[in-house]
Structure formats: C-alpha cells, structure tokens
Write a protein that holds these residues in place. Structure first.
Motif, PDB file in Angstrom:
ATOM      1  N   THR A 128       0.794  -1.233   0.000  1.00  0.00           N
ATOM      2  CA  THR A 128       0.000   0.000   0.000  1.00  0.00           C
ATOM      3  C   THR A 128       0.825   1.280   0.000  1.00  0.00           C
ATOM      4  O   THR A 128       0.372   2.292  -0.536  1.00  0.00           O
ATOM      5  CB  THR A 128      -0.935   0.037   1.218  1.00  0.00           C
ATOM      6  N   ASN A 174      -5.474  -7.633   0.549  1.00  0.00           N
ATOM      7  CA  ASN A 174      -6.099  -8.602  -0.347  1.00  0.00           C
ATOM      8  C   ASN A 174      -6.801  -7.861  -1.478  1.00  0.00           C
ATOM      9  O   ASN A 174      -6.780  -6.622  -1.532  1.00  0.00           O
ATOM     10  CB  ASN A 174      -7.045  -9.538   0.419  1.00  0.00           C
ATOM     11  N   GLU A 175      -7.427  -8.586  -2.387  1.00  0.00           N
ATOM     12  CA  GLU A 175      -7.978  -7.932  -3.573  1.00  0.00           C
ATOM     13  C   GLU A 175      -9.238  -7.132  -3.277  1.00  0.00           C
ATOM     14  O   GLU A 175      -9.712  -6.369  -4.135  1.00  0.00           O
ATOM     15  CB  GLU A 175      -8.242  -8.959  -4.669  1.00  0.00           C
ATOM     16  N   ASN A 176      -9.778  -7.243  -2.051  1.00  0.00           N
ATOM     17  CA  ASN A 176     -10.940  -6.454  -1.655  1.00  0.00           C
ATOM     18  C   ASN A 176     -10.563  -5.242  -0.816  1.00  0.00           C
ATOM     19  O   ASN A 176     -11.446  -4.532  -0.318  1.00  0.00           O
ATOM     20  CB  ASN A 176     -11.928  -7.327  -0.878  1.00  0.00           C
ATOM     21  N   GLY A 177      -9.267  -5.018  -0.629  1.00  0.00           N
ATOM     22  CA  GLY A 177      -8.822  -3.885   0.165  1.00  0.00           C
ATOM     23  C   GLY A 177      -8.682  -4.189   1.640  1.00  0.00           C
ATOM     24  O   GLY A 177      -8.359  -3.295   2.433  1.00  0.00           O
ATOM     25  N   GLY A 178      -8.920  -5.422   2.039  1.00  0.00           N
ATOM     26  CA  GLY A 178      -8.662  -5.822   3.418  1.00  0.00           C
ATOM     27  C   GLY A 178      -7.182  -6.104   3.613  1.00  0.00           C
ATOM     28  O   GLY A 178      -6.387  -6.070   2.675  1.00  0.00           O
ATOM     29  N   TRP A 206       0.046 -15.778  -0.866  1.00  0.00           N
ATOM     30  CA  TRP A 206      -0.611 -14.690  -1.583  1.00  0.00           C
ATOM     31  C   TRP A 206       0.358 -14.022  -2.556  1.00  0.00           C
ATOM     32  O   TRP A 206      -0.010 -13.718  -3.695  1.00  0.00           O
ATOM     33  CB  TRP A 206      -1.186 -13.701  -0.593  1.00  0.00           C
TER      34      TRP A 206
END
Length: 254
Positions: A78, A96-100, A132
């Motif tokens: 990030t 992760n790909e959802n922004g978590g 990941w």
C-alpha cells in the motif's frame, strides 16, 4: 520440532538459551516461544528503563529481487516504496484484492551495492503472506521478479531500550551514529556477518539483527554478556505485546 496437542511445533535456534534462562515456553504461530522469563511487568519496565533482548526467529523473511522488484512491491503493497533509498526501510500493508489486510510488513531496501528488497512478515501470517505473493506473481508473469522465502534459514533478534545503543556498540564494528531510524546496514556483530537494522516494535530506540540460524546464537550470547552490567534482560512475547500496544503499534492477525 516438538508436538503439542497433535500440532508439530518448530523451535528457533535460541530455544536452548530460553530453557536455560528459565523461560515459560508456549506454542505461538507454530513455534515453541518464550512468553516470559522474570515476568511480563518486570520485562516491560526493563525495556522502558534500560534494555531488553528478544528472540524473533519465528518471524518471516522474504526476498524480492530482479529488474521489476520495485514494480512488484508497488503492485502488492500500500505505501509508496519508490521513495526508499538503499539501506532504508518502510512500514506498509499487504492487502487482499478487496482492500482488506493480509498482513502488516516492514520492507527494507538492500544497502548500497545490493539489489532488491527484504520483507519482514508477522509470524502468524507468514505462510499465507507467501502464498498470496506467489499467487500475485503468477497473475503478473509479465514482471521480471524473483521471490524467495528465507524464513527457515534466517535468525532474528531485537535489542530495545534506552541503553541498547551502548550495548550494541561494544560488540560491533559499525558506526551506529550513521544508522538512522528505519535504516539498516551490513555490520559485523560479535564476529558474525549480519544485517543491522535500527527498527523495532516497542517504541524504544534499538536494533533488529538478522543473521543465519547458525550464527544468531553467537550474537545473542555476546549481547547478553555485553549488557550484563547495563541491566539488559531477555524479554518474552508477553512484554513484547504490552510494549507495542503502549506505543500504539498494530500487530495484524492478533
């Protein structure tokens, strides 16, 4: 290796030192780790007042190299790592790909004359971090980047507290005045080739030292001897938690 409740547990290279020092050992992140020696409050106060020595051999370390190493880290984390000069480090997140959040990390750019980066991961998340990153690597096969998990062969200890600089100065050839906060350098410590980083997770000044598992015991013993008259004590995971919480430092996954 040991087995607790059917779970196979690893041991760091310093396990025998912890047992000799009377540590209370608990399962943590797949390892047998010291939670305390004298006691959490006493160890916490020792770090705030003098110095404490931590075994962080359970942490994960990951190398990112190749022509597109920076581009891959920019894609997967990030914070803007393009601002890092050789020998500097930065705190960041692996999303992760959802922004978590998958994990929080420290990324070190290798010192002058060395290419690439080393990423330090939390012990409880290291396996899923690596999985990941490897997944993201397959998605971006256009990038010329190499990933290597070096956790198994890397030892890590931290010395933290207001007198830690003086203690380390007794056993290293490095000019510690030139090692600024959130930088690292190649240094000989107790005759051992190490990476010496002025980072830590207690809110105090100090260093994290990376060396091979074969050599990390030598560094631990030398620091304990050098700090004997300065109030240096071994510190377990219990006080590490209270220290970082008091300093408002997160530990993702806990």
């Amino acid at each position: 290796m040991a087995e607790v409740s059917g779970e196979s547990l690893k041991r760091t290279a310093l396990y025998d030192r912890h047992k000799a020092l009377g540590a209370r050992i608990i399962p943590f992140a797949g390892f047998e780790m010291p939670v305390q020696y004298e006691g959490i409050i006493a160890e916490h106060k020792a770090v705030r007042g003098k110095a404490g020595l931590f075994d962080l051999g359970h942490m994960g370390e990951f190398l990112v190299t190749g022509p597109d190493a920076l581009a891959f880290l920019q894609y997967t984390t990030t914070n803007d790592l393009s601002t890092l000069e050789p020998g500097q480090a930065k705190y960041t997140l692996l999303p992760n790909e959802n922004g978590g959040v998958v994990d929080d990390l420290i990324v070190y750019r290798n010192p002058e004359g060395e290419d690439g980066y080393m990423v330090v991961m939390n012990a409880s998340n290291a396996a899923r971090d690596v999985a990941w990153w490897n997944e993201l690597r397959t998605r971006r096969d256009d990038m010329n980047v190499q990933l290597e998990d070096i956790s198994e062969q890397t030892g890590m200890i931290a010395i933290q507290g207001p007198v830690s600089v003086g203690i380390v100065g007794k056993v290293t050839n490095a000019d510690l005045t030139s090692v600024d906060y959130f930088t690292w350098t190649n240094a000989t410590v107790a005759g051992v080739s190490t990476k010496l980083a002025r980072t830590g997770y207690t809110g105090e000044d100090g260093f994290e030292i990376y060396a091979s598992n074969d050599d990390i015991v030598t560094v631990w013993d030398a620091l304990m001897d050098a700090g004997n008259d300065d109030g240096l004590v071994p510190v377990g995971l219990g006080a590490r938690d209270t220290l970082r919480m008091e300093a408002r430092m997160p530990l993702y996954g806990q």
